[in-house]
Design a protein around this motif. Structure first.
Motif, mmCIF file in Angstrom:
data_model
loop_
_atom_site.group_PDB
_atom_site.id
_atom_site.type_symbol
_atom_site.label_atom_id
_atom_site.label_comp_id
_atom_site.label_asym_id
_atom_site.label_seq_id
_atom_site.Cartn_x
_atom_site.Cartn_y
_atom_site.Cartn_z
ATOM 1 N N ARG A 218 -11.282 6.735 67.251
ATOM 2 C CA ARG A 218 -10.771 7.419 68.437
ATOM 3 C C ARG A 218 -10.926 6.584 69.710
ATOM 4 N N LEU A 219 -12.072 5.925 69.869
ATOM 5 C CA LEU A 219 -12.314 5.151 71.081
ATOM 6 C C LEU A 219 -11.338 3.982 71.201
ATOM 7 N N GLN A 220 -11.177 3.211 70.130
ATOM 8 C CA GLN A 220 -10.275 2.061 70.219
ATOM 9 C C GLN A 220 -8.829 2.513 70.381
ATOM 10 N N ASN A 221 -8.502 3.644 69.778
ATOM 11 C CA ASN A 221 -7.160 4.207 69.949
ATOM 12 C C ASN A 221 -6.892 4.543 71.413
ATOM 13 N N GLN A 222 -7.871 5.118 72.083
ATOM 14 C CA GLN A 222 -7.721 5.480 73.494
ATOM 15 C C GLN A 222 -7.674 4.244 74.387
ATOM 16 N N LEU A 223 -8.491 3.238 74.063
ATOM 17 C CA LEU A 223 -8.490 2.011 74.867
ATOM 18 C C LEU A 223 -7.169 1.270 74.743
ATOM 19 N N ILE A 224 -6.626 1.201 73.539
ATOM 20 C CA ILE A 224 -5.325 0.559 73.354
ATOM 21 C C ILE A 224 -4.253 1.351 74.083
ATOM 22 N N PHE A 225 -4.351 2.686 74.032
ATOM 23 C CA PHE A 225 -3.382 3.534 74.728
ATOM 24 C C PHE A 225 -3.395 3.255 76.226
ATOM 25 N N GLN A 226 -4.579 3.109 76.798
ATOM 26 C CA GLN A 226 -4.691 2.821 78.230
ATOM 27 C C GLN A 226 -4.067 1.478 78.603
#
Length: 285
Positions: A218-226
């Motif tokens: 979830r964290l890396q998914n959100q960072l890539i999204f940003q």
């Protein structure tokens, strides 16, 4: 008590003459090329073993070998070319349909453009390949030096333990997955080759979509999204588009190769591989 007519009941038991799924007859066999990483081999004989066996269940000649899990694009590309030669010599195949996941797509683009693999490749279908790099690679490289160095030592040790014939180079490989490297150095010199059909699938789950994602990513998914937008927890939807784009998959990076697939998500994965095979058939491959 409601009476059920025997004929109506027996109709449900009527046998189909051909109950099995149709055989998908392709002109060329399929070589499945895995991406960066080797930890999935703790769960499977090869990262793409399960998709390989699924394609074989369709009647397709399919192979999912292992190569160095943590190596540069050129090193990995040379190994794929060697493996193609082995398969062609052993079975007499004229050409192969290559299906490459993640970094494997960059390996094969390099092999086709620079190593003469165009003579052996009829098509290249990439799945969530970072054709424009991924900010996840930059996040890894920007981690504190001590953490990055220790992690690299461990990953290289692991890579050389499971694939001892080739020296691993985890950091050099990650450097070649950055947006800057792929867009400014790789893509300008690695062009599509006439005579090879190029297809791609992208994917998006988690942040910005309605698709679920395993909490560990979830964290890396959100960072890539940003940084870039919707993604499959490793590669963005836009970065993965190359050649003829066949669609955005609602399944995560590891689900694509049938790892960590929940029961309710399994039909999505099964349908994806069936559609991929049907596309090759429809394209005369």
């Amino acid at each position: 008590m409601k009476w059920i007519e025997p004929k109506k009941y027996l109709k449900k038991l009527e046998l189909s003459e051909f109950p099995q799924a149709d055989i998908i007859q392709l002109k060329y066999p399929v070589l499945l090329c895995h991406g960066y990483g080797g930890f999935s081999t703790l769960l499977s004989p090869a990262p793409m073993h399960k998709p390989c066996m699924r394609l074989r269940s369709f009647g397709i000649h399919a192979f999912a070998p292992n190569i160095v899990p943590y190596g540069t694009i050129s090193t990995r590309a040379e190994q794929w070319v060697r493996i193609m030669g082995i398969l062609q010599d052993k079975y007499g195949y004229e050409k192969l349909n290559v299906v490459a996941h993640s970094m494997g797509g960059l390996d094969m683009r390099f092999a086709i453009a620079k190593l003469g693999a165009d003579e052996s490749v009829a098509s290249l279908t990439t799945i969530a390949t970072p054709h424009r790099g991924t900010s996840l690679a930059e996040l890894v490289l920007n981690s504190p030096d001590t953490i990055r160095e220790k992690l690299a030592e461990f990953v290289d040790w692991f890579g050389e333990s499971i694939y001892p014939t080739t020296k691993s180079d985890a950091v050099a490989a990650v450097q070649q997955l950055t947006r800057e490297y792929v867009t400014e150095k790789f893509n300008p010199s690695i062009l599509n080759t006439d005579g090879v059909q190029y297809f791609s699938y992208s994917a998006a789950v988690g942040k910005g979509t309605e698709q679920p994602l395993h909490p560990i990513y979830r964290l890396q998914n959100q960072l890539i999204f940003q940084n870039e937008g919707i993604n499959d927890s490793f590669v963005t939807d836009e970065s993965a588009k190359w050649g003829k784009h066949l669609g955005t998959l609602p399944i995560s990076h590891l689900e694509q190769i049938e790892i960590q697939v929940n029961k309710d998500r399994k039909p999505l994965v099964e349908n994806f591989w069936l559609e991929l095979a049907k596309n090759l058939k429809k394209s005369g491959l």
